[in-house]
Design an enzyme around this catalytic site. Structure first.
Site, PDB file in Angstrom:
ATOM      1  N   CYS A  20     -14.367 -21.086 -62.617  1.00 54.00           N
ATOM      2  CA  CYS A  20     -15.305 -22.030 -63.223  1.00 54.00           C
ATOM      3  C   CYS A  20     -16.231 -22.663 -62.217  1.00 54.00           C
ATOM      4  O   CYS A  20     -16.190 -23.883 -62.018  1.00 54.00           O
ATOM      5  CB  CYS A  20     -14.524 -23.091 -63.980  1.00 54.00           C
ATOM      6  SG  CYS A  20     -13.762 -22.357 -65.400  1.00 54.00           S
ATOM      7  N   GLY A  73     -10.956  -7.783 -33.622  1.00 50.17           N
ATOM      8  CA  GLY A  73     -12.384  -7.934 -33.890  1.00 50.17           C
ATOM      9  C   GLY A  73     -13.151  -6.678 -34.197  1.00 50.17           C
ATOM     10  O   GLY A  73     -14.328  -6.768 -34.554  1.00 50.17           O
TER      11      GLY A  73
HETATM   12  N1  LLP Z   1      -6.382 -12.087 -32.874  1.00 52.56           N
HETATM   13  C1  LLP Z   1      -6.705 -13.367 -33.108  1.00 52.56           C
HETATM   14  C2  LLP Z   1      -6.264 -14.390 -32.173  1.00 52.56           C
HETATM   15  C3  LLP Z   1      -7.447 -13.696 -34.257  1.00 52.56           C
HETATM   16  O1  LLP Z   1      -7.766 -14.954 -34.475  1.00 52.56           O
HETATM   17  C4  LLP Z   1      -7.847 -12.663 -35.152  1.00 52.56           C
HETATM   18  C5  LLP Z   1      -8.608 -12.986 -36.347  1.00 52.56           C
HETATM   19  C6  LLP Z   1      -7.466 -11.353 -34.865  1.00 52.56           C
HETATM   20  C7  LLP Z   1      -6.747 -11.092 -33.714  1.00 52.56           C
HETATM   21  C8  LLP Z   1      -7.814 -10.211 -35.765  1.00 52.56           C
HETATM   22  O2  LLP Z   1      -9.176  -9.971 -35.841  1.00 52.56           O
HETATM   23  P1  LLP Z   1      -9.736  -8.715 -36.647  1.00 52.56           P
HETATM   24  O3  LLP Z   1      -9.332  -7.493 -35.875  1.00 52.56           O
HETATM   25  O4  LLP Z   1      -9.152  -8.710 -37.987  1.00 52.56           O
HETATM   26  O5  LLP Z   1     -11.195  -8.906 -36.668  1.00 52.56           O
HETATM   27  N2  LLP Z   1     -11.217 -14.401 -42.625  1.00 52.56           N
HETATM   28  C9  LLP Z   1     -12.269 -13.767 -41.851  1.00 52.56           C
HETATM   29  C10 LLP Z   1     -11.736 -13.210 -40.560  1.00 52.56           C
HETATM   30  C11 LLP Z   1     -11.045 -14.255 -39.721  1.00 52.56           C
HETATM   31  C12 LLP Z   1     -10.468 -13.669 -38.468  1.00 52.56           C
HETATM   32  C13 LLP Z   1      -9.529 -14.627 -37.866  1.00 52.56           C
HETATM   33  N3  LLP Z   1      -8.908 -14.165 -36.674  1.00 52.56           N
HETATM   34  C14 LLP Z   1     -12.921 -12.695 -42.689  1.00 52.56           C
HETATM   35  O6  LLP Z   1     -12.505 -12.511 -43.826  1.00 52.56           O
HETATM   36  O7  LLP Z   1     -13.858 -12.035 -42.247  1.00 52.56           O
END
Ligand code: LLP
Length: 432
Positions: A357, A243
């Site tokens: 499109c 996150g």
């Molecule tokens: N751990 C779990 C259980 C997760 O669901 C996620 C992300 C992470 C770690 C990694 O989080 P990060 O460090 O990347 O924030 N598609 C969205 C983001 C979806 C995140 C899903 N889970 C976007 O493009 O912003």
């Protein structure tokens, strides 16, 4: 990343305009040194913590052989959510023991694959998941190490679709209705095939503050203490998920990785003492975006210019929502540059749109920048996370190729599909 004397954008010592010429556009460019330094920030911060610590790269941010190998060589473990992500990591040479398997729906085949490859950690998300894992592990004569994913009801300040620990959410066991304790007991009763290592909580993504992690640490330590008192088992691992945010625009001001890790470590120390644990649990993170996000740039060629006087000046790029669905999904905002004249001053407002499109196919709704000219290369910054991994083949556009750049050298890490590749999975029934 930098700017050469001639005003060209440089990534990993490579001229972005030359990369576009050599590999074509749209093109994902990944900066190897930046990925390495992002990983190293975790490893360095871990050395200062009083407890053991691990970082699992969340491969959903970008999963391919080269990135998997690269982050593994920087000491990362790897978080996977599917057979495809596990297979990619294993084929890249990451040992099963270094993997974690996540997901609110893991199939029987995926759980079997995890058991057969001795995946180091399975994060159990619900009762059906746990029941199936117990059945499969017992039948295979294996012992699965698990964490239980919790939903402690924490409201991280980020886009609603990427909050993951609120009460109304599909992930994890609730702490408030007895579900989490019931899952603990179920896991402890299956000690022949399940080893309950600890707890997991991922509060969301693109987070710019430390407080939600402290709240999560507090909830988890409180629950660990309750489990300890009720069952005599003291869990040794706390996984705080991923996150950590990155900067998409100059207005975004993410906290440094080392600072986030240090604050999380301090929060765990405090929470452990507050709730009467006489040891410090191992602390784990699952960073995705902050490992690859700011290491990526997408290059596009300007293909068309359409000024609608008094309304909007459209500039069409040769990619769009197929290679970057984040604008349509989350209203994300990006910083565009003209790769051959980065230092030129802005002279107007332009809508950078894609070639799919539909009108929602926008990459930057209102870009204040020098007028992009047809034939020029536009670079969108901070596109390393959740771009290639979320790309589609909408309109049967070929996904961009990807290159990894370092010290002035570019290596292809994902090829652009040919027209034959695009139809490769189609089957034409004989009776048509
Ligand atoms: N751990 C779990 C259980 C997760 O669901 C996620 C992300 C992470 C770690 C990694 O989080 P990060 O460090 O990347 O924030 N598609 C969205 C983001 C979806 C995140 C899903 N889970 C976007 O493009 O912003």
């Amino acid at each position: 990343m930098g700017v050469a004397d001639n005003g060209h954008l440089m990534i990993g010592g490579c001229d972005a305009v030359e990369l576009a010429k050599t590999y074509g556009t749209p093109l994902y460019v990944m900066d190897e040194a930046r990925i390495r330094s992002n990983c190293r920030q975790f490893q360095l911060a871990f050395k200062e913590l009083p407890m053991p610590a691990r970082a699992y790269y969340a491969s959903k941010a970008q999963s391919n052989l080269a990135i998997a190998r690269l982050v593994y060589t920087e000491g990362m473990y790897m978080d996977c959510v599917s057979a495809g992500e596990m297979y990619t990591a294993l084929q890249a040479g990451v040992p099963g023991q270094r993997l974690a398997l996540h997901g609110n729906l893991k199939t029987r085949d995926e759980l079997m694959m995890a058991l057969e490859n001795d995946v180091g950690q399975i994060i159990v998300d619900g009762f059906d998941d746990l029941t199936l894992l117990i059945e499969l592990a017992r039948a295979a004569g294996k012992k699965a190490s698990i964490l239980l994913r919790l939903r402690p009801g924490i409201d991280a300040h980020t886009h609603q679709s990427i909050q993951t620990a609120t009460l109304d959410c599909k992930f994890g066991f609730s702490l408030y209705d007895g579900a989490a304790m019931k899952a603990v007991r179920m896991a402890l009763e299956a000690q022949d095939c399940i080893e309950l290592m600890g707890l997991h909580c991922h509060i969301g993504s693109q987070i710019f503050e430390t407080q939600p992690y402290a709240l999560a640490a507090d909830s988890m330590c409180e629950f660990i203490a309750q489990i300890g008192r009720d069952t005599g088992t003291w869990l040794k691992t706390i996984n705080l998920g991923g996150g950590f945010g990155v900067a998409y625009t100059p207005q975004d001001d993410p906290l440094p990785i080392a600072y986030m890790v240090r604050c999380a470590g301090e929060a765990v120390v405090q929470a452990a003492s507050k709730h009467g644990l006489d040891y410090l649990p191992q602390i784990e993170f699952e960073p995705g975006r902050c490992i690859v996000g700011d290491a990526g740039v997408t290059l596009y060629t300007v293909g068309a210019d359409k000024d609608v006087p008094g309304v909007r000046h459209y500039v069409a790029l040769d990619g769009g929502m197929a290679d970057n669905p984040r604008v349509a999904l989350y209203g994300s905002v990006y910083t565009p540059l003209i790769a051959n004249r980065v230092r030129d001053a802005a002279d107007g407002h332009y809508a950078l749109v894609g070639r799919c499109c539909e009108s929602g196919d926008v990459l930057v709704k209102d870009a204040c920048m020098p007028a992009p000219k047809v034939g020029e290369v536009v670079a969108l910054m901070t596109t390393g996370a959740y771009h290639a991994s979320m790309a589609s083949q909408y309109n049967r556009l070929a996904n961009p190729a990807a290159v990894l750049v370092k010290d002035g050298k570019a290596r292809l890490i994902s090829k652009r599909p040919t027209l034959d590749d695009i139809i490769a999975y189609d089957r034409l029934p004989e009776d048509l």
